[in-house]
Design an enzyme around this catalytic site. Structure first.
Site, PDB file in Angstrom:
ATOM      1  N   TYR A 101      97.026  65.333  29.645  1.00 31.13           N
ATOM      2  CA  TYR A 101      96.297  64.350  30.450  1.00 31.13           C
ATOM      3  C   TYR A 101      94.955  64.875  30.958  1.00 31.13           C
ATOM      4  CZ  TYR A 101     100.494  61.466  30.244  1.00 31.13           C
ATOM      5  OH  TYR A 101     101.554  60.711  29.799  1.00 31.13           O
ATOM      6  N   LYS A 128     109.497  72.716  25.819  1.00 30.52           N
ATOM      7  CA  LYS A 128     109.697  72.749  24.361  1.00 30.52           C
ATOM      8  C   LYS A 128     109.150  74.086  23.885  1.00 30.52           C
ATOM      9  CE  LYS A 128     110.632  70.650  20.396  1.00 30.52           C
ATOM     10  NZ  LYS A 128     111.962  70.174  19.982  1.00 30.52           N
ATOM     11  N   ASP A 178     113.476  67.157  23.934  1.00 38.09           N
ATOM     12  CA  ASP A 178     114.092  66.149  23.058  1.00 38.09           C
ATOM     13  C   ASP A 178     115.595  66.025  23.328  1.00 38.09           C
ATOM     14  OD1 ASP A 178     114.165  68.736  22.093  1.00 38.09           O
ATOM     15  OD2 ASP A 178     113.904  68.211  19.984  1.00 38.09           O
ATOM     16  N   ASP A 191     106.421  62.032  32.187  1.00 36.10           N
ATOM     17  CA  ASP A 191     106.086  60.617  32.061  1.00 36.10           C
ATOM     18  C   ASP A 191     107.143  59.921  31.198  1.00 36.10           C
ATOM     19  OD1 ASP A 191     104.746  58.237  32.112  1.00 36.10           O
ATOM     20  OD2 ASP A 191     103.007  58.898  30.963  1.00 36.10           O
ATOM     21  N   ASP A 237     110.392  57.220  32.389  1.00 37.72           N
ATOM     22  CA  ASP A 237     110.540  55.859  31.855  1.00 37.72           C
ATOM     23  C   ASP A 237     111.911  55.717  31.187  1.00 37.72           C
ATOM     24  OD1 ASP A 237     107.859  55.358  32.605  1.00 37.72           O
ATOM     25  OD2 ASP A 237     107.501  54.144  30.817  1.00 37.72           O
TER      26      ASP A 237
HETATM   27 MG    MG Z   1     104.536  56.030  32.417  1.00 35.41          MG
END
Ligand code: MG
Ligand code: NAI
Length: 358
Positions: free
Chosen positions: A144, A194, A230, A254, A258
């Site tokens: 980001y 990861k 994962d 993020d 969700d």
């Molecule tokens: Mg989001």
């Protein structure tokens, strides 16, 4: 939930509470007013709230050419104790001159932690929740930082992005996560990474978080596990109860939050706060939901709970509890639910009922 604030900003001296409201785009305009109503219903449990309406978002950008007006930033910095942000409609294609105002605000105000509690409300108040976790997402770096370039190589277009991970940011998000875990009954932290593939960047994140308890013996009470991102998603769906607090770099956090929202029925019920050492901004996890905008059916719960989370972070735990209890009772009864939760109620009806119960 976010039971104890880790760094409750001093509350004793405050006579009034100035709250910046940035609904931004889409359903943000429908749910931020609902959060305001819930705060107003608290009465004398908090200092008299003063609301300041502020502009930001893609709609503002298309109108004025500016997504995050200087005035919004100045008012937040100089006049507000905290803020509530709705959602922005960031386009998926590059639009020249546009950059997401929420990503910018997190950086400008140094809101380095995005704290996202995901909680299922069980029908029976005596039964414990099946899902009760907090995703702690690093909020200022990772992919980001948005340093992307496109070049043309031998075989056509090539795009590259820089993924920034620093020891400083990883350590402070690690501390925040340990504090949150320490305040919860299970005291369990899972570090998400990861580093089997990205051994340098994720390796540094992992190492920095794991080093936190070495400098603060209080954190020895927290049990620590690790999970590759994962398989973390896989296990999240199969056995969500294994998670208590999860800490992750920006992008993984993020996605995980969700995904976790799906376990509790809807993105429309999951709140968050963006927290720094000096400022806190509540923000529903969901986006601007263009598919339902304008119909008056957006679920206001995520924003109302974000207001509660923001107040809890400021030290008003009782006020926050009153809001959460009112939301819990409405969800538990299941009579008045918006369509995302299988009901047919409108935003306004749900807000009114919650507000009455506060
Ligand atoms: Mg989001
Ligand atoms: P979204 O979160 O807006 O919507 C995903 C799905 O969840 C949609 O079907 C939507 O109707 C539903 N939903 C979300 N919130 C709801 C609510 N409160 N009540 C009922 N249903 C709800 O994600 P999507 O569709 O990927 O993105 C739409 C826009 O939002 C994009 O422009 C994206 O850039 C932006 N976005 C902004 C965020 C922010 O402001 N922090 C976060 C995520 C997306």
């Amino acid at each position: 939930m976010f039971r104890t604030s880790m760094r409750s900003m001093a509350t004793a001296a405050r006579k009034s509470l100035t709250i910046g409201l940035i609904p931004a785009d889409g359903i943000g305009k429908e749910v931020i007013p609902a959060a305001r109503t819930a705060i107003e219903a608290l009465g004398s449990d908090i200092p008299t709230p003063k609301f300041v309406d502020l502009v930001a978002g893609f709609e503002a950008f298309t109108r004025t050419g500016v997504a995050l007006p200087e005035e919004t930033v100045e008012v937040l910095k100089n006049e507000c104790d905290c803020a509530l942000f709705g959602s922005v409609s960031s386009p998926s294609k590059k639009v020249v001159g546009y950059s997401s105002p929420i990503v910018a605000l997190r950086k400008i105000l140094d809101l380095y932690a995005n704290i996202r509690p995901v909680l299922s409300v069980s029908p029976n108040p005596n039964e414990s929740s099946k899902v009760d976790m907090i995703v702690v997402r690093e909020n200022t770096e990772c992919l980001y930082v948005k340093q992307e370039q496109q070049t043309v190589g031998e075989h056509g277009k090539e795009a590259r992005a820089t993924r920034l991970i620093t020891e400083r940011a990883s350590t402070r998000i690690g501390k925040m996560a340990f504090e949150l875990a320490l305040a919860r009954p299970r005291k369990h932290l899972t570090v998400i990474h990861k580093s089997n593939v990205l051994s340098v960047t994720d390796g540094l994140f992992r190492e920095s978080v794991r080093a936190v308890p070495l400098r603060d013996p209080r954190f020895e009470a927290v049990t620590v596990a690790e999970q590759l991102v994962d398989s973390a998603v896989y296990r999240l769906f199969r056995e969500p109860q294994i998670y208590d607090v999860m800490v992750a770099p920006n992008l993984y956090g993020d996605i995980l939050s969700d995904a976790a929202a799906a376990l509790v029925g809807s993105l429309g019920v999951v709140p968050s706060v963006n927290a720094g050492d000096d400022f806190v901004m509540g923000e529903p996890v969901h986006g601007s939901a263009p598919d339902i905008y304008g119909q008056g059916i957006a679920n206001p719960v995520a924003s109302i709970r974000s207001a509660a989370l923001m107040l809890r972070h400021l030290g008003y735990a009782d006020a926050a509890k009153r809001i959460d209890n009112a939301v819990d009772s409405v969800l538990r009864e299941g009579q008045l639910l918006t369509p995302d939760l299988g009901g047919s109620a409108k935003t306004a009806e749900v807000t009114e009922t919650i507000t009455k119960r506060i």
